[in-house]
Design a protein around this motif. Structure first.
Motif, PDB file in Angstrom:
ATOM      1  N   THR A 133     118.114 -13.625  67.050  1.00 14.64           N
ATOM      2  CA  THR A 133     118.167 -13.499  65.602  1.00 14.64           C
ATOM      3  C   THR A 133     119.597 -13.184  65.215  1.00 14.64           C
ATOM      4  O   THR A 133     120.196 -12.241  65.744  1.00 14.64           O
ATOM      5  CB  THR A 133     117.231 -12.391  65.099  1.00 14.64           C
TER       6      THR A 133
ATOM      7  N   GLY B  23     109.758 -13.191  61.731  1.00 17.62           N
ATOM      8  CA  GLY B  23     110.192 -13.219  63.123  1.00 17.62           C
ATOM      9  C   GLY B  23     109.219 -12.505  64.036  1.00 17.62           C
ATOM     10  O   GLY B  23     108.930 -12.968  65.152  1.00 17.62           O
TER      11      GLY B  23
ATOM     12  N   GLY C  65     114.666 -14.209  60.440  1.00 15.94           N
ATOM     13  CA  GLY C  65     114.069 -13.700  61.667  1.00 15.94           C
ATOM     14  C   GLY C  65     114.053 -12.192  61.747  1.00 15.94           C
ATOM     15  O   GLY C  65     113.416 -11.617  62.635  1.00 15.94           O
TER      16      GLY C  65
END
Length: 272
Positions: free
Chosen positions: A66, A47, A42
């Motif tokens: 994250t 992400g 991420g």
């Protein structure tokens, strides 16, 4: 006595102010709540791309976590990542580009913190992107996957989607098969009725990704080929998400077990 009354009145006023602030923080800013939990994948363009797509959906509210280094049990153990990022669209601040993120410690939210109380939203979609970090034999993670999914599916109008790890040069095909076998076993263990919809939808990212030349063999980093590969992977995932959300749009809502769920803010402190 007069002094005591003044102190009491002041205390009540402060308490009322705190309640008002907590209610304001918990108030939804969209009718459909998307929650994402990523590991270090991420922190890449993946992400960025996926969060941007989710936030663009109609009536969407997005809360994104994250957690670099996270594995499947982190939402149960509430471990602390040395490289974390938390975003909530209700704060009205823009999503920070992952390439510019400062290093910050972030405690993983517990499942009670992650999930909104019942009846807060029309629908809640929880996307778990964990499974790339295997501390030991993958089969040992089946229990944490099952426990996580059971907690998610106990909430009404909540869709669980598990985004499995992508193709990685450092993983042999056989090891990848073991990881996905673990994820499928955890999902199956959380299914009380084999004839009903799956307890959690599994997206096999290996079919949607190809690790590029260069990089560390693990992360889809910020080099030209890595950004291109991360973007292509994210677009493949959003294609699968569209199919899942379309299929669940008119599905009857499951009846949740009685529960009292409260949300608290995750602990976030700068790295020393």
């Amino acid at each position: 006595m007069l002094a005591f009354r003044r102190v009491l009145t002041l205390g009540i006023a402060v308490a009322s102010l705190l309640v008002t602030r907590e209610e304001a923080q918990a108030a939804p800013c969209g009718r459909v709540r998307f929650v994402t939990v990523y590991d270090s994948h991420g922190l890449t363009a993946f992400g960025d791309r996926l969060d941007g797509w989710l936030l663009s959906q109609k009536d969407a509210e997005l809360e994104s976590y994250t957690l670099g280094g996270a594995s499947t049990e982190w939402l149960i153990a509430a471990k602390v990542s040395l490289r974390g990022y938390h975003y909530h669209s209700c704060d009205k601040s823009p999503i920070l580009a992952r390439v510019r993120l400062p290093e910050r410690k972030l405690r993983a939210p517990t499942l009670d913190e992650l999930l909104a109380p019942p009846a807060t939203y029309e629908k809640q979609v929880v996307l778990v992107g964990l499974g790339s970090n295997m501390p030991g034999e993958p089969s040992l993670q089946v229990g944490s996957v099952e426990q996580t999914i059971r907690r998610i599916k106990s909430h009404p109008n909540t869709v669980c989607i598990w985004i499995g790890p992508p193709s990685m040069r450092k993983w042999s095909p056989g090891f990848g098969d073991k990881v996905y076998a673990m994820l499928r076993a955890g999902i199956k263990a959380a299914e009380d009725d084999p004839k009903a919809a799956p307890a959690c939808h599994l997206i096999d990212s290996r079919k949607l990704s190809s690790y590029p030349d260069g990089g560390d063999g693990w992360h889809y980093g910020f080099f030209p080929a890595g950004i291109e590969a991360a973007t292509k992977w994210a677009d493949g995932v959003t294609g699968e998400l569209e199919k899942i959300l379309r299929a669940t749009r008119n599905a009857p809502a499951p009846v949740a077990k009685n529960e009292a769920s409260t949300r608290r803010s995750p602990l976030s402190t700068p790295s020393p």
